[in-house]
Design a protein around this motif. Structure first.
Motif, PDB file in Angstrom:
ATOM      1  N   ASN A  67      -8.968  17.415  28.497  1.00  0.00           N
ATOM      2  CA  ASN A  67      -8.970  18.867  28.288  1.00  0.00           C
ATOM      3  C   ASN A  67      -7.888  19.297  27.305  1.00  0.00           C
ATOM      4  N   LYS A  68      -6.717  18.690  27.413  1.00  0.00           N
ATOM      5  CA  LYS A  68      -5.631  19.054  26.492  1.00  0.00           C
ATOM      6  C   LYS A  68      -5.966  18.624  25.066  1.00  0.00           C
ATOM      7  N   THR A  69      -6.605  17.457  24.919  1.00  0.00           N
ATOM      8  CA  THR A  69      -6.998  16.997  23.586  1.00  0.00           C
ATOM      9  C   THR A  69      -8.032  17.931  22.976  1.00  0.00           C
ATOM     10  N   ILE A  70      -8.972  18.393  23.793  1.00  0.00           N
ATOM     11  CA  ILE A  70      -9.961  19.364  23.308  1.00  0.00           C
ATOM     12  C   ILE A  70      -9.264  20.623  22.808  1.00  0.00           C
ATOM     13  N   PHE A  71      -8.271  21.093  23.555  1.00  0.00           N
ATOM     14  CA  PHE A  71      -7.531  22.288  23.150  1.00  0.00           C
ATOM     15  C   PHE A  71      -6.807  22.053  21.824  1.00  0.00           C
ATOM     16  N   ASP A  72      -6.155  20.898  21.688  1.00  0.00           N
ATOM     17  CA  ASP A  72      -5.424  20.601  20.458  1.00  0.00           C
ATOM     18  C   ASP A  72      -6.352  20.542  19.246  1.00  0.00           C
ATOM     19  N   ILE A  73      -7.572  20.046  19.449  1.00  0.00           N
ATOM     20  CA  ILE A  73      -8.509  19.904  18.334  1.00  0.00           C
ATOM     21  C   ILE A  73      -9.079  21.248  17.908  1.00  0.00           C
ATOM     22  N   ILE A  74      -9.568  22.038  18.860  1.00  0.00           N
ATOM     23  CA  ILE A  74     -10.240  23.293  18.475  1.00  0.00           C
ATOM     24  C   ILE A  74      -9.238  24.347  18.027  1.00  0.00           C
ATOM     25  N   GLU A  75      -7.990  24.291  18.499  1.00  0.00           N
ATOM     26  CA  GLU A  75      -7.008  25.278  18.087  1.00  0.00           C
ATOM     27  C   GLU A  75      -6.567  25.068  16.642  1.00  0.00           C
ATOM     28  N   ARG A  76      -6.859  23.914  16.087  1.00  0.00           N
ATOM     29  CA  ARG A  76      -6.532  23.660  14.681  1.00  0.00           C
ATOM     30  C   ARG A  76      -7.554  24.280  13.746  1.00  0.00           C
ATOM     31  N   GLN A  77      -8.689  24.724  14.285  1.00  0.00           N
ATOM     32  CA  GLN A  77      -9.746  25.279  13.451  1.00  0.00           C
ATOM     33  C   GLN A  77      -9.438  26.731  13.086  1.00  0.00           C
ATOM     34  N   PRO A  78      -9.799  27.147  11.884  1.00  0.00           N
ATOM     35  CA  PRO A  78      -9.505  28.531  11.469  1.00  0.00           C
ATOM     36  C   PRO A  78     -10.256  29.571  12.296  1.00  0.00           C
ATOM     37  N   ASP A  79     -11.474  29.234  12.730  1.00  0.00           N
ATOM     38  CA  ASP A  79     -12.250  30.163  13.553  1.00  0.00           C
ATOM     39  C   ASP A  79     -12.431  29.586  14.948  1.00  0.00           C
ATOM     40  N   ALA A  80     -11.320  29.263  15.576  1.00  0.00           N
ATOM     41  CA  ALA A  80     -11.347  28.590  16.872  1.00  0.00           C
ATOM     42  C   ALA A  80     -12.118  29.407  17.899  1.00  0.00           C
ATOM     43  N   GLY A  85      -3.340  -1.950  26.758  1.00  0.00           N
ATOM     44  CA  GLY A  85      -2.534  -1.445  25.649  1.00  0.00           C
ATOM     45  C   GLY A  85      -3.323  -0.556  24.715  1.00  0.00           C
ATOM     46  N   ALA A  86      -4.579  -0.931  24.431  1.00  0.00           N
ATOM     47  CA  ALA A  86      -5.409  -0.108  23.551  1.00  0.00           C
ATOM     48  C   ALA A  86      -5.680   1.252  24.181  1.00  0.00           C
ATOM     49  N   THR A  87      -5.937   1.260  25.490  1.00  0.00           N
ATOM     50  CA  THR A  87      -6.192   2.531  26.179  1.00  0.00           C
ATOM     51  C   THR A  87      -4.948   3.405  26.203  1.00  0.00           C
ATOM     52  N   MET A  88      -3.815   2.811  26.529  1.00  0.00           N
ATOM     53  CA  MET A  88      -2.570   3.580  26.588  1.00  0.00           C
ATOM     54  C   MET A  88      -2.171   4.096  25.212  1.00  0.00           C
ATOM     55  N   ALA A  89      -2.392   3.284  24.178  1.00  0.00           N
ATOM     56  CA  ALA A  89      -1.983   3.686  22.834  1.00  0.00           C
ATOM     57  C   ALA A  89      -2.808   4.854  22.320  1.00  0.00           C
ATOM     58  N   ILE A  90      -4.114   4.811  22.539  1.00  0.00           N
ATOM     59  CA  ILE A  90      -4.961   5.863  21.986  1.00  0.00           C
ATOM     60  C   ILE A  90      -4.729   7.192  22.682  1.00  0.00           C
ATOM     61  N   THR A  91      -4.286   7.164  23.946  1.00  0.00           N
ATOM     62  CA  THR A  91      -4.023   8.421  24.657  1.00  0.00           C
ATOM     63  C   THR A  91      -2.771   9.115  24.156  1.00  0.00           C
ATOM     64  N   GLN A  92      -1.964   8.429  23.362  1.00  0.00           N
ATOM     65  CA  GLN A  92      -0.755   9.037  22.830  1.00  0.00           C
ATOM     66  C   GLN A  92      -0.987   9.692  21.481  1.00  0.00           C
ATOM     67  N   THR A  93      -2.228   9.681  20.992  1.00  0.00           N
ATOM     68  CA  THR A  93      -2.542  10.231  19.675  1.00  0.00           C
ATOM     69  C   THR A  93      -3.561  11.354  19.808  1.00  0.00           C
ATOM     70  N   ILE A  94      -3.853  11.989  18.670  1.00  0.00           N
ATOM     71  CA  ILE A  94      -4.866  13.038  18.652  1.00  0.00           C
ATOM     72  C   ILE A  94      -6.252  12.466  18.903  1.00  0.00           C
ATOM     73  N   ALA A  95      -6.388  11.140  18.739  1.00  0.00           N
ATOM     74  CA  ALA A  95      -7.663  10.474  19.002  1.00  0.00           C
ATOM     75  C   ALA A  95      -7.862  10.181  20.483  1.00  0.00           C
ATOM     76  N   ALA A  96      -7.046  10.784  21.335  1.00  0.00           N
ATOM     77  CA  ALA A  96      -7.147  10.534  22.772  1.00  0.00           C
ATOM     78  C   ALA A  96      -8.513  10.896  23.332  1.00  0.00           C
ATOM     79  N   ILE A  97      -9.283  11.708  22.589  1.00  0.00           N
ATOM     80  CA  ILE A  97     -10.615  12.078  23.057  1.00  0.00           C
ATOM     81  C   ILE A  97     -11.503  10.839  23.199  1.00  0.00           C
TER      82      ILE A  97
END
Length: 650
Positions: free
Chosen positions: A150-163, A591-603
């Motif tokens: 849910n937090k990743t979704i928020f971070d992604i859509i809030e970057r859009q100009p017409d969020a 490690g792959a799972t933990m690493a990807i959750t620390q980035t914007i690609a956590a989705i």
């Protein structure tokens, strides 16, 4: 191993039953006519169409309902047992407080959720799964992975100009996810769980354990003031300030909570005190530690430090006093399609997370007697996901490690039956250590399979369950010094699990307590709990889960003194280089799972988790393992009795 298909019975038919079936006909076979166990298959149908044909739609759901329905009345009657009381208390604290703590980041980042949403989500899940579910032992609530999503979704859509409106967009994400849930259940895709082994479950459980530890540290670090100043208010109803003294007090409270909880657990497994006292420590040690640690925050100079506490809002009101109903259908049409990939990621996450939680709650170490229902419960999970989007609350799903903790708290302990020392076998019907739920339930072949036993041609029942495939069973052994004479401490008899109180009341009761917390007086009590105590709860649950994890046990095996390692230790039959290789593959997935959750690609982290299953199916067999080594290193998560619901195990 043979894989059972949707059109095959869940157990072999004897000669008398075969006479009731004629070619091309569908003859009902009632439990009364063949067996008094309602888990027996009610129909036998000759295969005439492939499994993908439309006639198979919904067959898994119907079969789950038919298998579980005869037990529905006993699910309530069996709750008249003392084990239900400590189970309610334990799982209430283990479910609600981590759920709120997991959501703190989501609450403070999005400003769209509050404590009320988390509590309502937990109540909704408990109510639906305890009343209508086929697997009421599985605890569902707000998890760390869904808050990350849910937090990743928020971070992604809030970057859009017409969020778009966040809750409306999430409403469509949940709706797409719910539709995929219903399709999955209707097409019997939960049968894919037969390929989920301890390789995947241990890796995912290892990841969840470290997420708990990480969130504990995160809760602590957020109590420190930024640039030496106070933090802003965390909700509209309070104005707490973060101070350096309060942050250090939070660390002390976290350590106090962790150490005290482990002290109670250690005493419960020791030879000290009477066994009833030890059982009391096991049942109530964690809640007592939480209450005592919270009380310490208001003692003397600790209180003057003003440690940060949990944020709360108004009674029965969502964040920002918005309406409870989210009008997601008013979202701009272009965002409806964009929401589908997020809904697909949600479906992948819940398919693995919820079903693995159900498998672990019905693991091989638990002597269960009532049949499971994976297809039916996954359909219900789609219902709860849709309702969550409609109300604007985080979507609930199965909890790890809370689900197996719930089953563990319902264990009935007793002394094992005496075995034949020379043959290591027991003869006759009195051999099984599983206490029947009802006196007239037969101890048939499937029940023995559920307890890890086999019957050979001579009618001798032998145990086949490997200790490496039941990681928590050794921890649950309770020493009973009263059974040993002086000087015979090594010969003490141990209490072992002989039954599980399989019922619906504990799940419903802990969910109802979440609703009680939504009232004004109890919200005030909730606001008194310091965040440092929650950090300690995270550390305790994370470390406890790590101790019983298969990856941890394999790593610790390398450090064990060979002279003190039991001769029957299964890992002795595996070359150490192969143990290391197996663990390395699991750690790469972790490690792959933990690493990807620390980035914007956590989705995309649910996809990484899901890929563990095909990796076990196609990658591991091509590595230099022998069949015997893989049998020791890996195995089914649940017993054959449980796995029959999804067509058997790999």
């Amino acid at each position: 191993m043979h894989k059972m298909t949707d059109d095959e019975t869940l157990r072999p038919m004897n000669a008398g039953e075969k006479e009731q079936v004629t070619a091309g006909e569908r003859t009902p076979i009632t439990p009364a006519s063949i067996s008094r166990s309602p888990s027996a298959t009610l129909y036998r149908t000759e295969r005439t169409l492939p499994t993908w044909a439309p006639t198979s739609i919904g067959r898994g759901i119907i079969r789950d309902i038919k298998a579980r329905a005869p037990y529905y009345a006993s699910d309530w009657a069996d709750a008249w047992n003392y084990r239900v009381v400590p189970a309610i208390v334990l799982i209430f604290f283990a479910n609600v407080l981590p759920g709120i703590a997991f959501s703190l980041d989501l609450i403070e980042t999005t400003q769209q959720y509050g404590v009320a949403e988390v509590l309502l989500s937990s109540f909704m899940a408990a109510f639906i799964f305890s009343i209508f579910g086929a697997q009421p032992l599985c605890i569902a609530g707000v998890t760390g992975p869904i808050t990350v999503l849910n937090k990743t979704i928020f971070d992604i859509i809030e970057r859009q100009p017409d969020a778009p409106d966040y809750l409306q967009f999430v409403g469509w994400v949940y709706l797409w996810g719910a539709i995929l849930h219903w399709i999955t259940a209707a097409l019997n895709w939960c049968n894919f769980l037969q390929y989920v082994t301890l390789f995947s479950c241990d890796t995912f459980g290892f990841y969840v354990s470290w997420v708990y530890l990480q969130y504990g540290v995160q809760v602590i670090t957020r109590q420190f003031p930024l640039d030496g100043t106070s933090t802003p208010p965390t909700s509209s109803s309070e104005s707490p300030t973060a101070t350096l003294d309060g942050a250090f007090v939070g660390i002390i409270l976290a350590l106090l909570m962790t150490v005290t909880a482990f002290l109670f657990r250690t005493l419960s497994q020791s030879a000290y005190f009477h066994r009833h006292v030890r059982r009391f420590f096991a049942d109530y040690g964690m809640p007592i530690s939480l209450v005592a640690s919270s009380a310490m925050a208001y003692w003397g100079r600790f209180n003057a430090a003003n440690p940060t506490t949990l944020p709360t809002g108004h009674a029965f009101m969502p964040a920002g006093d918005r309406p409870w109903l989210v009008r997601f259908w008013e979202l701009d049409s272009k965002w409806v399609g964009i929401a589908f990939p997020f809904g697909f990621a949600l479906w992948v996450l819940f398919f693995f997370d919820h079903n693995v939680s159900s498998l672990m709650a019905q693991g091989t170490e638990f002597p269960l007697r009532k049949p499971p229902g994976f297809h039916h419960d996954f359909f219900l999970l789609g219902v709860t996901t849709f309702i969550a989007g409609l109300l604007g609350v985080p979507a609930p799903n199965g909890l790890i490690p809370q689900a197996p903790i719930h089953t563990t708290s319902l264990l009935v302990m007793g002394n094992p039956k005496k075995l034949d020392i020379e043959e290591g076998t027991t003869r006759g019907d009195g051999d099984t250590t599983v206490a029947p739920t009802r006196p007239d339930t037969p101890r048939d072949e499937k029940v023995r399979a559920a307890d890890g036993q086999r019957m050979n041609d001579d009618g001798i029942v032998t145990r086949t369950r490997s200790r490496i495939h039941a990681p928590r069973s050794d921890d649950m052994l309770e020493p009973d010094p009263t059974q040993a004479r002086d000087g015979e401490g090594d010969a003490r008899r141990h209490e072992v699990p002989i039954a599980v109180v399989e019922q619906r009341v504990s799940n419903l009761a802990q969910g109802s307590l979440c609703l009680v917390l939504l009232t004004g007086p109890f919200l005030h009590v909730l606001n008194l709990i310091p965040r440092g105590v929650l950090a300690g709860l995270f550390w305790y649950m994370g470390l406890d889960a790590l101790q019983g994890n298969g990856i941890t046990r394999k790593i610790l095996y390398f450090f064990r003194d060979k002279a003190l390692t039991p001769a029957d230790e299964p890992l002795r039959r595996v070359r150490k280089s192969r143990i290391l290789l197996f663990v390395v593959v699991q750690l790469v997935g972790f490690g792959a799972t933990m690493a990807i959750t620390q980035t914007i690609a956590a989705i995309g982290f649910p996809i990484i988790i899901f890929l563990l299953v095909p990796a076990r199916m196609w990658l591991i067999p091509h590595l230099p393992f022998t069949a015997e080594e893989l049998a020791v290193l890996d195995g089914p998560t649940a017993s054959p009795f449980t796995m029959e619901s999804v067509g058997g195990s790999m």
